[in-house]
Design an enzyme around this catalytic site. Structure first.
Site, PDB file in Angstrom:
ATOM      1  N   GLY A  45       0.834  -1.196   0.000  1.00 64.28           N
ATOM      2  CA  GLY A  45       0.000   0.000   0.000  1.00 64.28           C
ATOM      3  C   GLY A  45       0.863   1.238   0.000  1.00 64.28           C
ATOM      4  N   GLN A  50       2.983   9.884   1.342  1.00 63.99           N
ATOM      5  CA  GLN A  50       4.290   9.225   1.429  1.00 63.99           C
ATOM      6  C   GLN A  50       5.222   9.625   0.290  1.00 63.99           C
ATOM      7  OE1 GLN A  50       2.360   5.152   2.194  1.00 63.99           O
ATOM      8  NE2 GLN A  50       4.324   4.987   3.225  1.00 63.99           N
ATOM      9  N   CYS A  95       6.275  -0.304   7.004  1.00 65.52           N
ATOM     10  CA  CYS A  95       5.840   0.888   6.275  1.00 65.52           C
ATOM     11  C   CYS A  95       6.998   1.386   5.419  1.00 65.52           C
ATOM     12  CB  CYS A  95       5.421   1.967   7.273  1.00 65.52           C
ATOM     13  SG  CYS A  95       4.881   3.491   6.501  1.00 65.52           S
ATOM     14  N   LEU A  96       6.708   1.742   4.173  1.00 66.00           N
ATOM     15  CA  LEU A  96       7.765   2.223   3.285  1.00 66.00           C
ATOM     16  C   LEU A  96       8.388   3.510   3.821  1.00 66.00           C
ATOM     17  CD1 LEU A  96       6.102   1.583  -0.199  1.00 66.00           C
ATOM     18  CD2 LEU A  96       7.759   0.154   1.001  1.00 66.00           C
ATOM     19  N   HIS A 137      -4.119   1.002   7.776  1.00 60.71           N
ATOM     20  CA  HIS A 137      -2.767   1.579   7.837  1.00 60.71           C
ATOM     21  C   HIS A 137      -2.666   2.794   6.906  1.00 60.71           C
ATOM     22  CE1 HIS A 137       1.801   1.027   7.947  1.00 60.71           C
ATOM     23  NE2 HIS A 137       1.625   1.867   6.949  1.00 60.71           N
ATOM     24  N   GLU A 138      -3.171   2.648   5.683  1.00 54.88           N
ATOM     25  CA  GLU A 138      -3.042   3.737   4.699  1.00 54.88           C
ATOM     26  C   GLU A 138      -3.940   4.921   5.057  1.00 54.88           C
ATOM     27  OE1 GLU A 138      -0.596   3.700   2.744  1.00 54.88           O
ATOM     28  OE2 GLU A 138      -0.134   1.602   3.101  1.00 54.88           O
ATOM     29  N   HIS A 141      -2.339   7.164   7.413  1.00 51.34           N
ATOM     30  CA  HIS A 141      -1.397   8.104   6.777  1.00 51.34           C
ATOM     31  C   HIS A 141      -2.096   9.402   6.381  1.00 51.34           C
ATOM     32  CE1 HIS A 141       2.455   6.123   6.428  1.00 51.34           C
ATOM     33  NE2 HIS A 141       1.935   5.036   5.902  1.00 51.34           N
TER      34      HIS A 141
HETATM   35 ZN   LIG Z   1       2.791   3.169   5.813  1.00 49.75          ZN
END
Ligand SMILES: [Zn+2]
Length: 175
Positions: A45, A50, A95-96, A137-138, A141
């Protein structure tokens, strides 16, 4: 578009994303460039914040059992609204934007999400399993929340130490 993943502790990640009002070619280009970033970094995701764009835009691609992420698994979610949060589940999340760190996080087991696609059409899905976890999770963000914010304070302190060390080592290696 040339895009780079914004990493913790960059304050940009704390910004609240805003509603997408125009479903235009800018949005389409953005979505098209987010997908390869997510796939090439083995992400499931990615929210647009991000890559530094504070808009309510996220993409997801939950791998098949063989680990592949075919294009037909791609979900483009604009202006999501969560409802019907039920149950409880725990999953080791990463997480990226918080590289090399994984931790067990509690989430709702199932959620409903109403959203728009790239052309502004309205949809809704019910999600469970990894899709439900990834959506939550997204969407976090979009509200400036990271999964590490959900850690107990002692674990969080440990994380901050380990993360600083990791950043230092990475800088040292010139990456
Ligand atoms: Zn993340």
């Amino acid at each position: 578009m040339k895009l780079k993943i914004v990493e913790y502790p960059d304050k940009k990640l704390r910004e609240k994303s805003t509603k997408v009002k125009e479903f235009n070619s800018w949005l389409h280009k953005l979505l098209d460039s987010m997908n390869p970033i997510m796939i090439n970094t083995n992400g499931i995701g990615l929210a647009s914040i991000q890559i530094g764009i504070a808009k309510n835009i996220l993409i997801l691609n939950i791998p098949n059992e063989d680990g592949e992420q075919p294009d037909e698994n791609l979900l483009e979610i604009i202006n999501p609204v969560l409802s019907n949060q039920k149950g409880e589940t725990t999953y080791q999340e990463g997480c990226l934007s918080v590289p090399s760190f994984y931790e067990d996080i509690n989430r709702f087991e199932t959620v409903s999400v109403a959203y728009q696609d790239r052309d502004g059409n309205h949809h809704s899905i019910e999600a469970d399993g990894l899709l439900s976890i990834a959506i939550q999770h997204e969407i976090d963000h979009l509200n400036g929340i990271l999964f590490i914010d959900k850690l107990a304070s002692s674990r969080r302190r440990k994380f901050e130490k380990e993360y600083k060390k990791m950043l230092k080592e990475r800088k040292h290696k010139g990456k």
